[in-house]
Design a protein around this motif. Structure first.
Motif, PDB file in Angstrom:
ATOM      1  N   LEU A   1      14.192   9.174   5.354  1.00 23.25           N
ATOM      2  CA  LEU A   1      14.762   9.438   4.033  1.00 23.25           C
ATOM      3  C   LEU A   1      14.924  10.931   3.814  1.00 23.25           C
ATOM      4  O   LEU A   1      14.242  11.750   4.427  1.00 23.25           O
ATOM      5  N   ASP A   2      15.812  11.264   2.920  1.00 17.84           N
ATOM      6  CA  ASP A   2      16.030  12.641   2.498  1.00 17.84           C
ATOM      7  C   ASP A   2      14.675  13.290   2.195  1.00 17.84           C
ATOM      8  O   ASP A   2      13.803  12.648   1.619  1.00 17.84           O
ATOM      9  N   PRO A   3      14.484  14.550   2.563  1.00 20.59           N
ATOM     10  CA  PRO A   3      13.199  15.217   2.296  1.00 20.59           C
ATOM     11  C   PRO A   3      12.778  15.179   0.824  1.00 20.59           C
ATOM     12  O   PRO A   3      11.581  15.058   0.529  1.00 20.59           O
ATOM     13  N   ASP A   4      13.720  15.264  -0.094  1.00 19.13           N
ATOM     14  CA  ASP A   4      13.374  15.164  -1.512  1.00 19.13           C
ATOM     15  C   ASP A   4      12.783  13.797  -1.840  1.00 19.13           C
ATOM     16  O   ASP A   4      11.811  13.688  -2.596  1.00 19.13           O
ATOM     17  N   LEU A   5      13.349  12.740  -1.272  1.00 20.58           N
ATOM     18  CA  LEU A   5      12.848  11.396  -1.526  1.00 20.58           C
ATOM     19  C   LEU A   5      11.488  11.192  -0.870  1.00 20.58           C
ATOM     20  O   LEU A   5      10.611  10.539  -1.441  1.00 20.58           O
ATOM     21  N   GLN A   6      11.298  11.766   0.306  1.00 19.83           N
ATOM     22  CA  GLN A   6       9.984  11.690   0.942  1.00 19.83           C
ATOM     23  C   GLN A   6       8.943  12.407   0.095  1.00 19.83           C
ATOM     24  O   GLN A   6       7.796  11.963  -0.012  1.00 19.83           O
ATOM     25  N   GLU A   7       9.339  13.507  -0.529  1.00 21.90           N
ATOM     26  CA  GLU A   7       8.424  14.211  -1.425  1.00 21.90           C
ATOM     27  C   GLU A   7       8.026  13.317  -2.597  1.00 21.90           C
ATOM     28  O   GLU A   7       6.846  13.252  -2.968  1.00 21.90           O
ATOM     29  N   ILE A   8       8.996  12.629  -3.176  1.00 29.89           N
ATOM     30  CA  ILE A   8       8.717  11.715  -4.293  1.00 29.89           C
ATOM     31  C   ILE A   8       7.719  10.645  -3.858  1.00 29.89           C
ATOM     32  O   ILE A   8       6.751  10.347  -4.567  1.00 29.89           O
ATOM     33  N   VAL A   9       7.937  10.084  -2.687  1.00 28.05           N
ATOM     34  CA  VAL A   9       7.065   9.026  -2.173  1.00 28.05           C
ATOM     35  C   VAL A   9       5.644   9.553  -1.962  1.00 28.05           C
ATOM     36  O   VAL A   9       4.669   8.879  -2.315  1.00 28.05           O
ATOM     37  N   THR A  10       5.518  10.743  -1.418  1.00 24.58           N
ATOM     38  CA  THR A  10       4.185  11.268  -1.130  1.00 24.58           C
ATOM     39  C   THR A  10       3.442  11.708  -2.390  1.00 24.58           C
ATOM     40  O   THR A  10       2.228  11.918  -2.345  1.00 24.58           O
TER      41      THR A  10
ATOM     42  N   CYS B   1       7.630   1.048  -9.144  1.00 20.36           N
ATOM     43  CA  CYS B   1       8.893   1.546  -9.700  1.00 20.36           C
ATOM     44  C   CYS B   1       8.637   2.521 -10.846  1.00 20.36           C
ATOM     45  O   CYS B   1       9.301   3.564 -10.932  1.00 20.36           O
ATOM     46  N   ASP B   2       7.688   2.197 -11.707  1.00 19.70           N
ATOM     47  CA  ASP B   2       7.360   3.098 -12.806  1.00 19.70           C
ATOM     48  C   ASP B   2       6.885   4.451 -12.286  1.00 19.70           C
ATOM     49  O   ASP B   2       7.289   5.499 -12.798  1.00 19.70           O
ATOM     50  N   GLN B   3       6.041   4.426 -11.279  1.00 19.81           N
ATOM     51  CA  GLN B   3       5.518   5.667 -10.699  1.00 19.81           C
ATOM     52  C   GLN B   3       6.636   6.487 -10.045  1.00 19.81           C
ATOM     53  O   GLN B   3       6.726   7.695 -10.237  1.00 19.81           O
TER      54      GLN B   3
ATOM     55  N   ASP C   1       0.848  -1.191   0.000  1.00 18.80           N
ATOM     56  CA  ASP C   1       0.000   0.000   0.000  1.00 18.80           C
ATOM     57  C   ASP C   1       0.881   1.237   0.000  1.00 18.80           C
ATOM     58  O   ASP C   1       1.973   1.231   0.577  1.00 18.80           O
ATOM     59  N   ARG C   2       0.383   2.294  -0.621  1.00 21.92           N
ATOM     60  CA  ARG C   2       1.099   3.568  -0.620  1.00 21.92           C
ATOM     61  C   ARG C   2       1.386   4.011   0.813  1.00 21.92           C
ATOM     62  O   ARG C   2       2.465   4.498   1.113  1.00 21.92           O
ATOM     63  N   LEU C   3       0.414   3.811   1.712  1.00 25.50           N
ATOM     64  CA  LEU C   3       0.589   4.225   3.098  1.00 25.50           C
ATOM     65  C   LEU C   3       1.785   3.513   3.738  1.00 25.50           C
ATOM     66  O   LEU C   3       2.558   4.132   4.474  1.00 25.50           O
ATOM     67  N   ASP C   4       1.965   2.222   3.443  1.00 20.95           N
ATOM     68  CA  ASP C   4       3.128   1.489   3.962  1.00 20.95           C
ATOM     69  C   ASP C   4       4.431   2.116   3.460  1.00 20.95           C
ATOM     70  O   ASP C   4       5.398   2.244   4.204  1.00 20.95           O
ATOM     71  N   LEU C   5       4.436   2.497   2.196  1.00 20.43           N
ATOM     72  CA  LEU C   5       5.611   3.127   1.603  1.00 20.43           C
ATOM     73  C   LEU C   5       5.925   4.453   2.279  1.00 20.43           C
ATOM     74  O   LEU C   5       7.064   4.716   2.667  1.00 20.43           O
TER      75      LEU C   5
END
Length: 84
Positions: A42-51, A64-66, A29-33
């Protein structure tokens, strides 16, 4: 310094996150990620990508594609690495 070739200290951390989440599951689930990214600090930039991911459940390739699409849109693929 040429920013196009800059690799952040956190290069590859997104790949490690994906590997860890899919080590025991086929779908996440996205929430788990998002939660795991926060736990790992994680780096704030990477957290932004995840969110940026839309809510839902993801098989590895779709996730991975997303993520790679979001990294490319920000121009951060070479900075933080892409995921597979």
């Amino acid at each position: 310094m040429d920013m196009a070739s800059f690799q952040a200290d956190s290069y590859g951390e997104l790949q490690s996150l994906v590997n860890g989440l899919y080590a025991t599951r086929d779908i996440i689930d996205r929430l788990d990620l998002v939660m795991q990214a926060e736990v790992l600090d994680l780096d704030p930039d990477l957290q932004e990508i995840v969110t940026l991911l839309p809510p839902g459940r993801y098989e590895r390739q779709r996730l991975c594609d997303q993520l790679n699409s979001a990294l490319a849109a920000h121009g951060w693929g070479s900075t933080y690495g892409t995921v597979e």
